[in-house]
Design a protein around this motif. Sequence first.
Motif, PDB file in Angstrom:
ATOM      1  N   TYR A 192       3.607   7.135  -5.127  1.00  0.00           N
ATOM      2  CA  TYR A 192       2.653   7.369  -6.208  1.00  0.00           C
ATOM      3  C   TYR A 192       1.550   6.342  -6.053  1.00  0.00           C
ATOM      4  CZ  TYR A 192       6.220   4.111  -7.695  1.00  0.00           C
ATOM      5  OH  TYR A 192       7.152   3.104  -7.700  1.00  0.00           O
TER       6      TYR A 192
ATOM      7  N   SER B 219       5.380   0.024   0.811  1.00  0.00           N
ATOM      8  CA  SER B 219       5.139   0.831  -0.387  1.00  0.00           C
ATOM      9  C   SER B 219       6.347   0.730  -1.313  1.00  0.00           C
ATOM     10  CB  SER B 219       4.923   2.291   0.020  1.00  0.00           C
ATOM     11  OG  SER B 219       5.084   3.144  -1.100  1.00  0.00           O
ATOM     12  N   VAL B 220       6.127   0.727  -2.610  1.00  0.00           N
ATOM     13  CA  VAL B 220       7.266   0.723  -3.549  1.00  0.00           C
ATOM     14  C   VAL B 220       7.556   2.116  -4.080  1.00  0.00           C
ATOM     15  CG1 VAL B 220       6.869  -1.677  -4.204  1.00  0.00           C
ATOM     16  CG2 VAL B 220       5.903   0.158  -5.615  1.00  0.00           C
ATOM     17  N   GLY B 221       6.850   3.135  -3.601  1.00  0.00           N
ATOM     18  CA  GLY B 221       7.145   4.492  -4.056  1.00  0.00           C
ATOM     19  C   GLY B 221       5.977   5.416  -3.778  1.00  0.00           C
TER      20      GLY B 221
ATOM     21  N   ASN C 272      -3.724  -0.775  -8.493  1.00  0.00           N
ATOM     22  CA  ASN C 272      -3.803  -1.847  -7.490  1.00  0.00           C
ATOM     23  C   ASN C 272      -2.392  -2.278  -7.112  1.00  0.00           C
ATOM     24  OD1 ASN C 272      -3.043  -4.531  -8.979  1.00  0.00           O
ATOM     25  ND2 ASN C 272      -4.341  -3.417 -10.402  1.00  0.00           N
TER      26      ASN C 272
ATOM     27  N   SER D 216       0.836  -1.202   0.000  1.00  0.00           N
ATOM     28  CA  SER D 216       0.000   0.000   0.000  1.00  0.00           C
ATOM     29  C   SER D 216       0.866   1.245   0.000  1.00  0.00           C
ATOM     30  CB  SER D 216      -0.945  -0.014   1.209  1.00  0.00           C
ATOM     31  OG  SER D 216      -0.645   1.017   2.107  1.00  0.00           O
ATOM     32  N   PRO D 217       0.350   2.357  -0.558  1.00  0.00           N
ATOM     33  CA  PRO D 217       1.139   3.589  -0.589  1.00  0.00           C
ATOM     34  C   PRO D 217       1.441   4.106   0.814  1.00  0.00           C
ATOM     35  CG  PRO D 217      -0.802   3.762  -2.016  1.00  0.00           C
ATOM     36  CD  PRO D 217      -0.960   2.516  -1.209  1.00  0.00           C
TER      37      PRO D 217
ATOM     38  N   LEU E 278      -1.092   3.643  -7.695  1.00  0.00           N
ATOM     39  CA  LEU E 278      -1.336   2.786  -8.851  1.00  0.00           C
ATOM     40  C   LEU E 278      -2.794   2.342  -8.829  1.00  0.00           C
ATOM     41  CD1 LEU E 278       1.946   0.771  -8.364  1.00  0.00           C
ATOM     42  CD2 LEU E 278       1.502   2.438 -10.165  1.00  0.00           C
TER      43      LEU E 278
ATOM     44  N   PRO F 100       3.391  -3.531  -7.500  1.00  0.00           N
ATOM     45  CA  PRO F 100       4.276  -3.486  -6.333  1.00  0.00           C
ATOM     46  C   PRO F 100       4.649  -4.871  -5.809  1.00  0.00           C
ATOM     47  CG  PRO F 100       2.600  -1.792  -6.119  1.00  0.00           C
ATOM     48  CD  PRO F 100       2.256  -2.585  -7.355  1.00  0.00           C
TER      49      PRO F 100
HETATM   50  C1  4FL Z   1       1.140  -0.048  -3.324  1.00  0.00           C
HETATM   51  C2  4FL Z   1       1.444   1.998  -4.532  1.00  0.00           C
HETATM   52  C3  4FL Z   1       2.482  -0.006  -2.981  1.00  0.00           C
HETATM   53  C4  4FL Z   1       2.776   1.987  -4.148  1.00  0.00           C
HETATM   54  C5  4FL Z   1      -2.740   1.521  -5.314  1.00  0.00           C
HETATM   55  C6  4FL Z   1      -2.883   0.348  -4.599  1.00  0.00           C
HETATM   56  C7  4FL Z   1       0.613   0.976  -4.111  1.00  0.00           C
HETATM   57  C8  4FL Z   1      -0.809   0.949  -4.473  1.00  0.00           C
HETATM   58  N1  4FL Z   1       3.265   1.000  -3.391  1.00  0.00           N
HETATM   59  N2  4FL Z   1      -1.442   1.868  -5.224  1.00  0.00           N
HETATM   60  N3  4FL Z   1      -1.682   0.016  -4.102  1.00  0.00           N
END
Ligand code: 4FL
Length: 233
Positions: A133, A129-131, A137, A85-86, A135, A141
């Motif tokens: 922003y 979180s991978v960044g 879904n 998750s972000p 996405l 990530p």
């Molecule tokens: C998850 C974005 C991990 C960045 C929407 C649902 C997200 C993400 N890192 N965006 N999950």
Amino acid sequence: MKIDVLTLFPGMFCGPLDESIIRRARDQKLLELSIHNLRDYTHDRHRTVDDKPFGGGPGMLLKPEPVFEAVEALANEQTRVILLSPAGRPLNQGLVRELSGYQDLLLVCGSYEGFDERIRETLADDEISVGDYVLTNGALPAMILIDAVTRLLPGVLGDDESACDESFSFGLLEYPQYTRPADFRGMKVPEVLLSGHHAEIVKWRLEQARQRTAQRRPDLLKAADEAKRVQDN
Ligand code: 4FL
């Protein structure tokens, strides 16, 4: 290592994890990967996985029931349950290294506006979180995490692909590299690299890595200096 993924879009995982190094790691059973459809853990006619937030507001949240049921079916005592998750901890190479030490991971991909808070509170061991922003879904990530972790598993990389470079560069950005020809359309490879003088080459590379990191990613410099200090002691 065993990695289970819980997602609304299992089809997204076909392709990226079926190629190259990850494919080989799976074939050699160094990585055991299973993708699970969250909808398979619903019981109503419409296979409902999400609902409107209490109190109003836009978007839909993942409902607790299917996620709890799925995690309870897929996880055991030693499984590390991770939400993508972000709002999670930022993924970096240090965290990747930490994750590569677990026996079992269960990655739960968020969708839409996110998770019912009770999933976070009582089901998840960690949230990543991978960044910074948003996405559509959490599937991409999850794939990023799987890729980064898998290449660190013992036996996955061959000598030519070795992951030792990370400890050499102390968390700095990579120095400039060149391959043949030594002169391409008048653009020449730096003389020091052709000299065969190993100590000079090491010095040049470290200086280049430092300069590049200072210019592009000053935030990494402090962390790199700290890593070098620890290593030197
Ligand atoms: C998850 C974005 C991990 C960045 C929407 C649902 C997200 C993400 N890192 N965006 N999950």
